[in-house]
Design an enzyme around this catalytic site. Structure first.
Site, mmCIF file in Angstrom:
data_model
loop_
_atom_site.group_PDB
_atom_site.id
_atom_site.type_symbol
_atom_site.label_atom_id
_atom_site.label_comp_id
_atom_site.label_asym_id
_atom_site.label_seq_id
_atom_site.Cartn_x
_atom_site.Cartn_y
_atom_site.Cartn_z
ATOM 1 N N TRP A 172 0.813 -1.217 0.000
ATOM 2 C CA TRP A 172 0.000 0.000 0.000
ATOM 3 C C TRP A 172 0.847 1.268 0.000
ATOM 4 O O TRP A 172 0.492 2.265 -0.652
ATOM 5 C CB TRP A 172 -0.998 0.001 1.161
ATOM 6 C CG TRP A 172 -2.096 -0.994 0.919
ATOM 7 C CD1 TRP A 172 -2.339 -2.141 1.615
ATOM 8 C CD2 TRP A 172 -3.079 -0.949 -0.131
ATOM 9 N NE1 TRP A 172 -3.406 -2.813 1.061
ATOM 10 C CE2 TRP A 172 -3.876 -2.104 -0.003
ATOM 11 C CE3 TRP A 172 -3.358 -0.064 -1.177
ATOM 12 C CZ2 TRP A 172 -4.939 -2.398 -0.875
ATOM 13 C CZ3 TRP A 172 -4.417 -0.342 -2.034
ATOM 14 C CH2 TRP A 172 -5.191 -1.494 -1.878
ATOM 15 N N ASP A 209 -1.557 6.734 6.204
ATOM 16 C CA ASP A 209 -2.672 5.947 5.666
ATOM 17 C C ASP A 209 -3.022 4.901 6.719
ATOM 18 O O ASP A 209 -2.392 3.854 6.807
ATOM 19 C CB ASP A 209 -2.248 5.281 4.356
ATOM 20 C CG ASP A 209 -3.298 4.289 3.843
ATOM 21 O OD1 ASP A 209 -4.368 4.166 4.474
ATOM 22 O OD2 ASP A 209 -3.039 3.644 2.806
ATOM 23 N N LYS A 260 -12.206 -1.396 6.386
ATOM 24 C CA LYS A 260 -11.540 -2.313 7.302
ATOM 25 C C LYS A 260 -12.099 -2.179 8.718
ATOM 26 O O LYS A 260 -12.582 -3.139 9.276
ATOM 27 C CB LYS A 260 -10.031 -2.060 7.318
ATOM 28 C CG LYS A 260 -9.231 -2.686 6.173
ATOM 29 C CD LYS A 260 -9.510 -2.118 4.817
ATOM 30 C CE LYS A 260 -8.773 -2.778 3.693
ATOM 31 N NZ LYS A 260 -7.979 -1.843 2.894
#
Ligand SMILES: *Cc1c(COP(=O)(O)O)cnc(C)c1O
Length: 358
Positions: A101, A170, A194
């Site tokens: 990511w 993030d 999530k």
């Protein structure tokens, strides 16, 4: 029947929240219509949205000089929104590359400004967090971006970096999983799927002094200042996702907030890592200090057993344990809404499977 869903995302939601959604689905607050059917500027929805924000502020202790934005486009939208809002084409920005990511985030930023990869986990095959003293930071960086929890690699920072540049994180797969000092950050963003609610929504927590620096060509819907000025209702927001996020925040409060969540998540993770470490049958490749509480990848010593592990786990009501397609093996995601019993059942299954096949 409910299963134990170890999906990395979109992920398990608290059953109580889903039941409330079901109960209110066709008749929200006695209005004779669904929350999905009310106007976003109606008094009722504006109040619902404001309450969600207030609850999130209370849960995370967000200081008054931070705005909270509810945007669309997931966390991925922020990979571009960030440089558009905070840099000029000549700006240098520091990125820490700890895996999938962070690599995506920095690759997108490269389209807009000068990206310095200040540290890269390649030497540990992305199984560890590069030690802070080794970071090659730029002087005058517009910000430093890192990914506190790498959802695919299962690598989580055990510390918040102390750097001069404004700190950007993030937090998609770790927000609300443990207490965090928001004042250490310039900006935090987190895709909802999530630990917050339905996919698509992205929550942004941004210090006010960073607003108003966007490039002229920044799309209006990504411009933090314009969005903040309109209370995230510059256009029609994802009302249903926002409402569900609000129910999740209420659920978190009933659980005792992020301190209690952190204790619970640590205990869940320790139990699973313990089961992995107690035998050579299973293996987690991540350095101990960088092991994620949220996403636990593991492999079998005999990969030819992967398929039967997955199939038998499913039979036992344990689903979505397949590892990411780029990694293989298994991955168990243990977000807030995964009850401790789910981990107990998983660990019991793993011990039994190892005994039968070891
Ligand atoms: C899932 C995830 C993303 C992407 O989220 P989208 O909602 O699909 O855009 C980004 N960063 C991290 C750390 C993630 O876990």
């Amino acid at each position: 029947m409910r299963v134990f869903n170890f999906s990395p995302g979109p992920a398990v939601l608290p059953l109580e929240v889903l039941q409330q959604v079901r109960d209110e689905l066709t008749d929200w607050q006695g209005r004779g219509m669904s929350v999905m059917e009310v106007g976003h500027r109606s008094k009722a929805f504006v109040a619902c949205a404001a309450e969600a924000e207030a609850d999130l502020r209370a849960l995370l202790g967000i200081p008054a000089n931070y705005k909270v934005l509810f945007l669309q486009g997931g966390a991925t939208g922020q990979f571009a929104a960030l440089p558009l809002n905070l840099t000029t084409p000549k700006s240098v920005v520091d990125y820490i590359n700890t895996g999938h990511w962070s690599k995506k985030a920095l690759t997108e930023a490269q389209r807009y400004c000068q990206v310095n990869v200040a540290a890269d986990g390649a030497s540990s095959d992305y199984h560890d967090v590069p030690a802070l003293p080794s970071w090659q930071l730029s002087r005058g960086a517009a910000y430093l971006h890192y990914t506190p929890n790498e959802t695919i690699g299962g690598v989580e920072f055990p510390f918040v970096p102390q750097v001069e540049a404004p700190l950007v994180a993030d937090m998609s797969s770790t927000i609300l999983s443990r207490p965090v000092d928001i004042s250490r950050f310039a900006l935090i963003y987190a895709g909802a799927q999530k630990n917050i609610g339905p996919a698509g929504l992205c929550v942004i927590i941004v210090r006010e002094d960073l607003l108003g620096r966007a490039r002229p060509e920044t799309p209006t819907v990504l411009n933090y200042k314009l969005v903040a000025d309109e209370g995230s209702m510059l256009n029609t927001p994802p009302t249903f996702a926002w409402y569900v996020a609000g129910l999740v925040f209420k659920w978190l409060q009933r659980q005792g907030g992020v301190v209690r969540m952190g204790e619970r998540n640590r205990a869940k993770a320790e139990k699973l890592y313990g089961a992995i470490d107690e035998t050579d049958f299973y293996r987690n490749p991540v350095a101990r200090s960088g092991r994620s509480w949220m996403n636990v990848p593991f492999t079998l010593a005999r990969p030819e057993l992967d398929k039967s592990f997955i199939a038998e786990a499913r039979e036992a009501g344990l689903v979505n344990l397949e590892g990411h397609r780029s990694v293989g093996g298994m991955r168990a995601s243990l977000y807030n809404a995964m009850p401790p019993e789910g981990v107990d059942v998983l660990v019991g299954f793993m011990r039994e499977f190892a005994r039968r096949n070891g």
